[in-house]
Design a protein around this motif. Structure first.
Motif, mmCIF file in Angstrom:
data_model
loop_
_atom_site.group_PDB
_atom_site.id
_atom_site.type_symbol
_atom_site.label_atom_id
_atom_site.label_comp_id
_atom_site.label_asym_id
_atom_site.label_seq_id
_atom_site.Cartn_x
_atom_site.Cartn_y
_atom_site.Cartn_z
ATOM 1 N N LYS A 41 7.192 1.753 12.229
ATOM 2 C CA LYS A 41 8.128 2.139 11.169
ATOM 3 C C LYS A 41 7.635 1.675 9.804
ATOM 4 O O LYS A 41 7.719 2.413 8.811
ATOM 5 C CB LYS A 41 9.514 1.536 11.452
ATOM 6 C CG LYS A 41 10.583 1.996 10.481
ATOM 7 C CD LYS A 41 11.944 1.447 10.866
ATOM 8 C CE LYS A 41 13.021 1.928 9.890
ATOM 9 N NZ LYS A 41 14.359 1.393 10.259
ATOM 10 N N LYS A 42 7.087 0.456 9.761
ATOM 11 C CA LYS A 42 6.563 -0.105 8.508
ATOM 12 C C LYS A 42 5.408 0.743 7.980
ATOM 13 O O LYS A 42 5.362 1.100 6.788
ATOM 14 C CB LYS A 42 6.098 -1.542 8.744
ATOM 15 C CG LYS A 42 5.465 -2.202 7.533
ATOM 16 C CD LYS A 42 4.978 -3.601 7.884
ATOM 17 C CE LYS A 42 4.248 -4.254 6.727
ATOM 18 N NZ LYS A 42 3.725 -5.601 7.098
ATOM 19 N N PHE A 43 4.457 1.073 8.869
ATOM 20 C CA PHE A 43 3.300 1.866 8.460
ATOM 21 C C PHE A 43 3.718 3.286 8.071
ATOM 22 O O PHE A 43 3.162 3.889 7.153
ATOM 23 C CB PHE A 43 2.258 1.913 9.570
ATOM 24 C CG PHE A 43 1.518 0.619 9.778
ATOM 25 C CD1 PHE A 43 1.277 -0.237 8.715
ATOM 26 C CD2 PHE A 43 1.072 0.245 11.033
ATOM 27 C CE1 PHE A 43 0.593 -1.422 8.891
ATOM 28 C CE2 PHE A 43 0.381 -0.947 11.222
ATOM 29 C CZ PHE A 43 0.146 -1.782 10.149
ATOM 30 N N ASP A 44 4.704 3.834 8.788
ATOM 31 C CA ASP A 44 5.169 5.181 8.505
ATOM 32 C C ASP A 44 5.800 5.249 7.111
ATOM 33 O O ASP A 44 5.546 6.184 6.345
ATOM 34 C CB ASP A 44 6.184 5.618 9.558
ATOM 35 C CG ASP A 44 6.254 7.126 9.698
ATOM 36 O OD1 ASP A 44 5.187 7.772 9.674
ATOM 37 O OD2 ASP A 44 7.367 7.666 9.809
ATOM 38 N N ASN A 45 6.607 4.245 6.783
ATOM 39 C CA ASN A 45 7.221 4.184 5.443
ATOM 40 C C ASN A 45 6.154 4.043 4.364
ATOM 41 O O ASN A 45 6.234 4.675 3.310
ATOM 42 C CB ASN A 45 8.200 3.011 5.367
ATOM 43 C CG ASN A 45 9.448 3.235 6.191
ATOM 44 O OD1 ASN A 45 9.808 4.382 6.478
ATOM 45 N ND2 ASN A 45 10.111 2.167 6.591
ATOM 46 N N ARG A 46 5.144 3.214 4.642
ATOM 47 C CA ARG A 46 4.060 3.005 3.673
ATOM 48 C C ARG A 46 3.278 4.295 3.459
ATOM 49 O O ARG A 46 2.949 4.657 2.326
ATOM 50 C CB ARG A 46 3.134 1.894 4.166
ATOM 51 C CG ARG A 46 1.961 1.586 3.235
ATOM 52 C CD ARG A 46 1.138 0.433 3.774
ATOM 53 N NE ARG A 46 1.903 -0.813 3.789
ATOM 54 C CZ ARG A 46 1.507 -1.919 4.421
ATOM 55 N NH1 ARG A 46 0.365 -1.926 5.098
ATOM 56 N NH2 ARG A 46 2.248 -3.003 4.380
ATOM 57 N N LEU A 47 2.987 5.000 4.568
ATOM 58 C CA LEU A 47 2.231 6.253 4.476
ATOM 59 C C LEU A 47 3.030 7.305 3.715
ATOM 60 O O LEU A 47 2.486 7.993 2.842
ATOM 61 C CB LEU A 47 1.885 6.757 5.873
ATOM 62 C CG LEU A 47 1.133 8.090 5.949
ATOM 63 C CD1 LEU A 47 -0.211 7.983 5.236
ATOM 64 C CD2 LEU A 47 0.932 8.507 7.399
ATOM 65 N N ASN A 48 4.319 7.440 4.023
ATOM 66 C CA ASN A 48 5.156 8.433 3.339
ATOM 67 C C ASN A 48 5.229 8.146 1.834
ATOM 68 O O ASN A 48 5.219 9.068 1.016
ATOM 69 C CB ASN A 48 6.561 8.443 3.933
ATOM 70 C CG ASN A 48 6.590 9.055 5.321
ATOM 71 O OD1 ASN A 48 5.736 9.870 5.659
ATOM 72 N ND2 ASN A 48 7.546 8.661 6.138
ATOM 73 N N ARG A 49 5.309 6.865 1.495
ATOM 74 C CA ARG A 49 5.351 6.487 0.085
ATOM 75 C C ARG A 49 4.034 6.866 -0.614
ATOM 76 O O ARG A 49 4.027 7.399 -1.723
ATOM 77 C CB ARG A 49 5.606 4.989 -0.041
ATOM 78 C CG ARG A 49 5.771 4.504 -1.484
ATOM 79 C CD ARG A 49 6.267 3.081 -1.540
ATOM 80 N NE ARG A 49 5.325 2.144 -0.951
ATOM 81 C CZ ARG A 49 5.519 1.496 0.190
ATOM 82 N NH1 ARG A 49 6.638 1.699 0.894
ATOM 83 N NH2 ARG A 49 4.617 0.656 0.674
ATOM 84 N N ASN A 50 2.915 6.609 0.070
ATOM 85 C CA ASN A 50 1.606 6.925 -0.508
ATOM 86 C C ASN A 50 1.365 8.430 -0.585
ATOM 87 O O ASN A 50 0.689 8.910 -1.498
ATOM 88 C CB ASN A 50 0.496 6.253 0.298
ATOM 89 C CG ASN A 50 0.349 4.781 -0.036
ATOM 90 O OD1 ASN A 50 0.478 4.392 -1.186
ATOM 91 N ND2 ASN A 50 0.099 3.956 0.964
ATOM 92 N N ASN A 104 -3.478 8.809 -0.198
ATOM 93 C CA ASN A 104 -3.652 7.767 -1.215
ATOM 94 C C ASN A 104 -4.446 6.565 -0.702
ATOM 95 O O ASN A 104 -4.442 5.497 -1.302
ATOM 96 C CB ASN A 104 -2.297 7.293 -1.758
ATOM 97 C CG ASN A 104 -2.389 6.760 -3.175
ATOM 98 O OD1 ASN A 104 -3.107 7.314 -4.005
ATOM 99 N ND2 ASN A 104 -1.676 5.690 -3.459
ATOM 100 N N VAL A 105 -5.128 6.727 0.431
ATOM 101 C CA VAL A 105 -5.982 5.659 0.962
ATOM 102 C C VAL A 105 -7.170 5.465 0.026
ATOM 103 O O VAL A 105 -7.782 6.441 -0.426
ATOM 104 C CB VAL A 105 -6.474 6.005 2.389
ATOM 105 C CG1 VAL A 105 -7.611 5.081 2.823
ATOM 106 C CG2 VAL A 105 -5.321 5.905 3.377
ATOM 107 N N ARG A 106 -7.496 4.215 -0.258
ATOM 108 C CA ARG A 106 -8.581 3.914 -1.196
ATOM 109 C C ARG A 106 -9.953 4.096 -0.537
ATOM 110 O O ARG A 106 -10.145 3.730 0.613
ATOM 111 C CB ARG A 106 -8.447 2.468 -1.696
ATOM 112 C CG ARG A 106 -9.430 2.109 -2.800
ATOM 113 C CD ARG A 106 -9.233 0.671 -3.255
ATOM 114 N NE ARG A 106 -9.642 -0.272 -2.225
ATOM 115 C CZ ARG A 106 -10.905 -0.663 -2.030
ATOM 116 N NH1 ARG A 106 -11.878 -0.190 -2.783
ATOM 117 N NH2 ARG A 106 -11.194 -1.517 -1.074
ATOM 118 N N PHE A 107 -10.901 4.659 -1.288
ATOM 119 C CA PHE A 107 -12.292 4.789 -0.848
ATOM 120 C C PHE A 107 -13.155 3.888 -1.726
ATOM 121 O O PHE A 107 -12.924 3.788 -2.933
ATOM 122 C CB PHE A 107 -12.765 6.240 -0.955
ATOM 123 C CG PHE A 107 -12.307 7.112 0.183
ATOM 124 C CD1 PHE A 107 -13.212 7.625 1.097
ATOM 125 C CD2 PHE A 107 -10.964 7.418 0.333
ATOM 126 C CE1 PHE A 107 -12.789 8.417 2.156
ATOM 127 C CE2 PHE A 107 -10.527 8.220 1.378
ATOM 128 C CZ PHE A 107 -11.445 8.723 2.297
#
Length: 206
Positions: A41-50, A104-107
């Motif tokens: 749930k934590k990762f899903d919220n973070r991904l949706n925000r990004n 929005n993952v950093r490269f």
């Protein structure tokens, strides 16, 4: 056989110990399941925000791209996608020091994705030669070495080859799959094709 009071007491004590142990085991299993669900749930919220942030950036992409192009021309910069490592053109070179347009993952400067915000476990072998860079084989290898339950984790997490350290990371699957990228697996394929010996993907991105 007639049980006296002492026998009945011993049996009662054994039953209490057994039931208590089962209860603790059941509680541990429930807590572990809840912990995993909390992580998902934590990762899903973070991904949706990004993803929302990336969407906002795409909305303004035409204006931003026109500014970048004008600066690139004025500075006589190389065209996008020409960065290479030892003659190997990077498929992600257009994302160097940028963020993925969807997640929005950093490269990093080598065009390699940084999944640190979505990683829950890692395993680094003693030698890069222990890795096959075959996704299925190295996934089984990862779970064997870490002792984690593959069936339990594989639904929401994927094993990612971290090019920088010849390391395997257990990454939130949605973030991994939505972030189209080439990494250590592609670099290792290039190493084999070029007949280059005694180097690993990590040697190419130092």
């Amino acid at each position: 056989m007639i049980l006296n009071k002492n026998h009945r007491l011993y049996i009662l004590i054994i039953l209490c110990i057994f039931i208590g142990g089962c209860g603790r085991f059941g509680l541990h299993a429930v807590n572990h399941k809840n912990m995993l669900q909390h992580k998902v749930k934590k990762f899903d919220n973070r991904l949706n925000r990004n993803i929302k942030i990336a969407g906002f950036i795409r909305f303004n992409k035409k204006v931003l791209e026109s500014i970048r192009l004008s600066k690139r021309k004025s500075n006589n910069q190389a065209s996008v996608g020409t960065e290479s490592i030892r003659g190997k053109k990077l498929a992600n070179s257009h994302l160097q020091n940028k963020r993925h347009p969807v997640t929005n993952v950093r490269f990093d400067k080598h065009g390699m994705p940084d999944f640190t915000p979505y990683t829950i476990h890692s395993y680094k072998p003693k030698s890069a030669s222990e890795l096959t860079y075959d996704v299925k084989k190295d996934t089984k290898y990862f779970f064997k070495k870490t002792g984690l339950n593959q069936a339990e984790y594989s639904k929401h997490f994927a094993v990612h080859h971290n090019a920088h350290e010849n390391r395997l990371d257990l990454v939130y699957r949605k973030a991994h799959d939505k972030t189209n990228h080439y990494g250590a697996v592609e670099l290792n394929r290039w190493i084999k094709k070029s007949n280059t010996k005694d180097i690993s993907p990590a040697d190419l991105v130092k």
